[in-house]
Structures are given as structure tokens and as C-alpha cells.
Design an enzyme around this catalytic site. Sequence first.
Site, mmCIF file in Angstrom:
data_model
loop_
_atom_site.group_PDB
_atom_site.id
_atom_site.type_symbol
_atom_site.label_atom_id
_atom_site.label_comp_id
_atom_site.label_asym_id
_atom_site.label_seq_id
_atom_site.Cartn_x
_atom_site.Cartn_y
_atom_site.Cartn_z
ATOM 1 N N GLU A 33 26.138 36.262 47.280
ATOM 2 C CA GLU A 33 26.274 37.522 48.282
ATOM 3 C C GLU A 33 27.205 38.248 47.624
ATOM 4 O OE1 GLU A 33 24.506 37.870 51.214
ATOM 5 O OE2 GLU A 33 23.714 36.242 51.301
ATOM 6 N N CYS B 260 31.346 43.905 53.211
ATOM 7 C CA CYS B 260 30.543 44.201 52.170
ATOM 8 C C CYS B 260 29.594 45.209 52.905
ATOM 9 C CB CYS B 260 29.749 42.979 51.680
ATOM 10 S SG CYS B 260 29.367 41.853 52.962
ATOM 11 N N GLU C 95 32.251 50.752 45.296
ATOM 12 C CA GLU C 95 32.377 50.207 46.440
ATOM 13 C C GLU C 95 33.936 50.616 47.044
ATOM 14 O OE1 GLU C 95 32.213 45.957 46.535
ATOM 15 O OE2 GLU C 95 31.570 45.864 48.598
HETATM 16 P P1 NAP Z 1 36.145 38.580 44.299
HETATM 17 O O1 NAP Z 1 37.297 39.123 43.572
HETATM 18 O O2 NAP Z 1 34.962 38.421 43.576
HETATM 19 O O3 NAP Z 1 36.626 37.020 44.908
HETATM 20 C C1 NAP Z 1 35.715 36.555 45.589
HETATM 21 C C2 NAP Z 1 36.253 34.746 45.463
HETATM 22 O O4 NAP Z 1 35.978 34.376 43.883
HETATM 23 C C3 NAP Z 1 37.594 34.246 45.490
HETATM 24 O O5 NAP Z 1 37.493 32.955 46.015
HETATM 25 C C4 NAP Z 1 38.092 34.438 44.329
HETATM 26 O O6 NAP Z 1 39.298 33.674 44.006
HETATM 27 C C5 NAP Z 1 36.991 34.084 43.324
HETATM 28 N N1 NAP Z 1 37.077 34.275 41.981
HETATM 29 C C6 NAP Z 1 37.548 35.305 41.220
HETATM 30 N N2 NAP Z 1 37.600 35.267 39.983
HETATM 31 C C7 NAP Z 1 36.752 33.945 39.826
HETATM 32 C C8 NAP Z 1 36.409 33.378 38.496
HETATM 33 N N3 NAP Z 1 36.524 33.818 37.322
HETATM 34 N N4 NAP Z 1 35.931 32.135 38.659
HETATM 35 C C9 NAP Z 1 35.561 31.630 39.943
HETATM 36 N N5 NAP Z 1 35.971 32.105 41.276
HETATM 37 C C10 NAP Z 1 36.577 33.282 41.029
HETATM 38 O O7 NAP Z 1 35.975 39.525 45.622
HETATM 39 P P2 NAP Z 1 37.034 39.680 46.912
HETATM 40 O O8 NAP Z 1 37.855 40.979 46.237
HETATM 41 O O9 NAP Z 1 37.715 38.601 47.265
HETATM 42 O O10 NAP Z 1 35.910 39.854 47.946
HETATM 43 C C11 NAP Z 1 35.533 41.246 48.386
HETATM 44 C C12 NAP Z 1 34.106 41.479 47.700
HETATM 45 O O11 NAP Z 1 33.324 40.746 48.110
HETATM 46 C C13 NAP Z 1 33.595 42.858 47.630
HETATM 47 O O12 NAP Z 1 32.710 43.095 46.612
HETATM 48 C C14 NAP Z 1 32.380 42.588 48.950
HETATM 49 O O13 NAP Z 1 31.316 43.460 48.874
HETATM 50 C C15 NAP Z 1 31.927 41.107 48.748
HETATM 51 N N6 NAP Z 1 31.420 40.484 49.835
HETATM 52 C C16 NAP Z 1 30.348 40.362 50.120
HETATM 53 C C17 NAP Z 1 29.523 39.659 50.955
HETATM 54 C C18 NAP Z 1 28.178 39.522 51.476
HETATM 55 O O14 NAP Z 1 27.907 38.762 51.962
HETATM 56 N N7 NAP Z 1 27.423 40.114 50.424
HETATM 57 C C19 NAP Z 1 30.471 39.165 52.056
HETATM 58 C C20 NAP Z 1 31.902 39.538 52.045
HETATM 59 C C21 NAP Z 1 32.343 40.275 50.771
HETATM 60 P P3 NAP Z 1 40.755 34.259 44.192
HETATM 61 O O15 NAP Z 1 41.074 34.764 45.479
HETATM 62 O O16 NAP Z 1 41.667 33.184 43.732
HETATM 63 O O17 NAP Z 1 40.986 35.280 43.075
#
Ligand code: NAP
Length: 484
Positions: free
Chosen positions: A254, A288, A385
Amino acid sequence: MLQWSDLKREKNFIAGEWVDAAGGVTVPVVDPSTGEQIGTVPNAGATETRRAIDAAAAAFEDYRELTAAERAKMLRDLSTAIMDHQAPLAELLTREQGKPLAEAKGEVGMSAAYILWFAEEARRIYGDVVPSPWKQRRILVTKEPVGVVAAITPWNFPSSMLARKIGPALAAGCTVVAKPAMQTPYSGLAWGVLAEQAGIPAGVLNIVTGSARDIGGELTSNSLVRKLTFTGSTPVGKLLLRQCADSVKKVSMELGGNAPFIVFDDADLDRAVEGAIAAKFRNAGQTCVCTNRVYVQSGIYDRFVKAFADATLKLVVGSGFDAGVTQGPLIDDDAVSKVEEFVADAVSKGGRIVTGGKRHARGGLFFEPTVIAQATASMKFAREEIFGPLAPVFRFETEDEVVRAANDTEYGLACYFYTGDLGRAMRVSEKLEYGLVGINEGLITTEVAPFGGYKESGVGREGSKYGIEDYLQVKYTCIGGLGA
Ligand code: NAP
């Protein structure tokens, strides 16, 4: 009833026990509204993650043997435990994430709704008896749980993003290792307390916090993990997809969005403004499915911009705990700087700030709700975004032109449009390359409908009757020797 401080656990939940990371190393957690530290959580890595995976694999042996009715009962109890603690869970969520308390309560309510939905779905995992091409053989198709599921979730919906994964996984008979985002770990760890309350067996749900790279590395490389479900940004999703390739895991992704919000000349203006406010400014624009690009047809453009800006001025910025507040802080300073950059880029290319446009006078991580008119495709927010309280308004002339512009992105999660013409409603919705379409509605998420994206917004669906399929594998059994 437990208070928010009882739900705030500063340890990881592995094999039914609350444990520290090796060496007791921790990471601070900060309230984005005040900048104050509210506690710490373990800084776990590969070793702790391996222990959690082993616990989930061991628990899977017995858990998969439970009847559907037994799994359904546990999930119903889990849903009840959530609703019994809706107020303190919401308080915990607002404290670490910043969103207004009413929104946090709504999110916790959604978590309970997802869990209840999947409690019901647990009893509907049907197979098939297929007409056999052989007289002496029968063909059965059954569905089995995939096994140990790894779940990684973001900070913007720290409770409900886990509900959409834990619910179907446990309903299907899978066990879980979850890694919540490090900026909002407490709402994730609280699932451990809730699991205890609901009598979910030790090891069925495990929660680790710490280094994303190390935990993610173990979750994606360990062959005991048979599925990864991820919600977060598209770049991290792509990285995890690559990491899962070596052990060929089932994946659900997602990912990010770039939602268009289209207002045609024949739309109900008041309704469109109300929808745009909801679709843009909920969670300070950090969802998102938040609209990223507002397209308004030229005949209604000026009236819409004025009414939209007037409505935006009514939003109240402040701490999520203050009465009447509708917009909290952004999650961190990078998020605020990114919105500032989008504004500067737009202004340098001819965009007009109608309202807002800068950091809020109360300082910290607060940003003014912002509307920019005369937006064009050359501005950065047309492609990227925003994830903040900034609404660019683009002008368009024809239906074909706006459909082309709306689809001109690698994302395909949510889109919205407003029209009073039924023919146009059907035509446009069929042409939009998006997994979720809101026609004359700006808030459309519900546990009963499938949630997921086209293109680089993801793989798979969450919620609805489709949501459980990603946690099941299909087995074909041929029974032979049944006689001539
Ligand atoms: P993110 O930076 O991709 O982080 C999401 C999760 O992934 C966090 O738990 C993060 O951990 C972890 N993560 C980061 N780097 C990683 C790696 N190398 N290996 C494994 N895990 C890793 O995203 P975010 O900034 O938290 O969230 C915002 C994004 O989520 C936006 O792009 C939004 O559109 C998307 N989103 C999508 C949906 C959907 O249903 N499509 C819903 C909500 C949000 P840490 O926190 O420890 O860095």
C-alpha cells in the site's frame, strides 16, 4: 479500564512477553505538538526480529489448527477490547502523532471496525469442488493460511494501518511480526496489550521497534516469513519488493498517492468545497488518499477558489488536544520544509498564494492551511506527493484534458470528482486509472470496500472480502481411485 499511560509500552512484544532490545538500547519518542520527549522504545535489530519470527513460526503450528469460529471469537474480543479503550488509545495516538483527538478516536474506531469485519470473514474462507474431467477422480480447492506474516506500517495512521493487516492475517490463521513506524511506535505496541486482553495466544502477534533497515532486512530475508505486507512510501516499497525477491514471498504493498480532485462546471459548489476540505486537510494533509491536485473547470474556477479559501480559513490549527482544533502539527521538520519548498517552487513559477503559505505563527511543526491558485503542470506538486496542508488549484477546460492530466502520474491510489451529470460520472470514473474513485464524495474509506492502488501505488487490496485473499494460498487436491 486501562489509561493511556498503561497502554504506552516501552518494551517489545515477543512470544507473549514484554522485552527490551539486546543491551537495553532505546530510541526516544517525541510529541510533534510540543517537541517534548514522551518516552523511549527498544532499538531492536536483526537478532530480536529473528526471535520474533521464530516465535511466530512456533505459534503458527497450533494457531492454524483453531477452527474458524475460534479465530473469529478472538478477533471479536480484540475488536471489543479496542472499543473499550477507544478514548485512551486515541489519547496515546494524538500524543505521538499529533492529529486532533476527534480524528484519533475515529481512527481507533476504524481499527475496531476492520478487526470485526475480518472476524466475520474468518468464517467465510470457502473453497470449491470443481467438476472433474475424470469419472474416477474428484477435484477439491481449499485455502490455507500463508504462514508467518511480516507487517511494516507508517506513522500517519499508526493504529488502523496495523488493523488492516493484523485482522486478515489472524482471520486467515496466520501469525504476525509487526514493525510500526518509529515516530509513532506506541499505538503499534498497544496492539500487544489488546492481544493479551483478547486472549490471543503467545507468539501469534509479535511487535518489534528499532532500526528499520535491520528489522526490514531480517523480515524480508528470513525464509520462515512467507508474506510481507507493507504500507508506506513507494521508494521503500520498491526496496522491500526487491528484498523479498530472493525468498519469493507473497507481498502486499500500500504505497504513495497523488490524488486528483476534479470539479466540473456542473458540480454542486458547496458540496465540492466541503469534500475538498475533507479530502485535503484531514490529518494535516498527511494521508495517502489526500488530494494532491485540485482541478477546477474554468466556468466555476474563480467561485470555487474563493469558497475553498474561505472554508480553509475556518480551519483551526493547534494541539490535537485543544477543543475545536481541526489541524495538528506535521510529523517532523523535514515534512514542514518539504511543504515550504513546494510553495516556493510554485510561487517562482507563477502560482498565487490565496491563503496560508508559510509556517504557522505558533511555531514548531505547525503550518498554515494553504491554497495556491494558478497551479500548473510544471510545478513540483503536480508530480510529487505533498503530504502536508497545501492545496494547489489547477484550471482546465475539457473533460478529455482533465482525465489526461489526472492520469499523468505514476501513482493510482485515490481520485475524486464532482459533477451533476450521470453520463459524465460513469464516463470519467471508467477512464480514471485509480483503485479508489469518489464521485461527489471526499471521504470514502470503509472496511467493507477494497482499498488499494493501481500502478506504483501498490499491489493487493486491504479491507472488504478481497482483503483476506492476500493472506491465503490456494491448494488443489485431486482424489483418485474412486472406481470406474
Ligand atoms: P516510509 O518512510 O516508507 O515508512 C513506512 C514504514 O517503513 C515505517 O515503519 C518505516 O520505519 C519503514 N521503513 C523505512 N525504511 C525501511 C527499510 N529500509 N526497510 C524496512 N522498513 C523501512 O513512509 P512514511 O513516511 O512512514 O509514510 C508515508 C507514506 O506512506 C506516504 O507515501 C503515504 O502515501 C504512504 N501511505 C500509504 C497508504 C496506503 O494505504 N496506500 C496508507 C498510509 C500511508 P521507520 O519509521 O523506522 O523509518
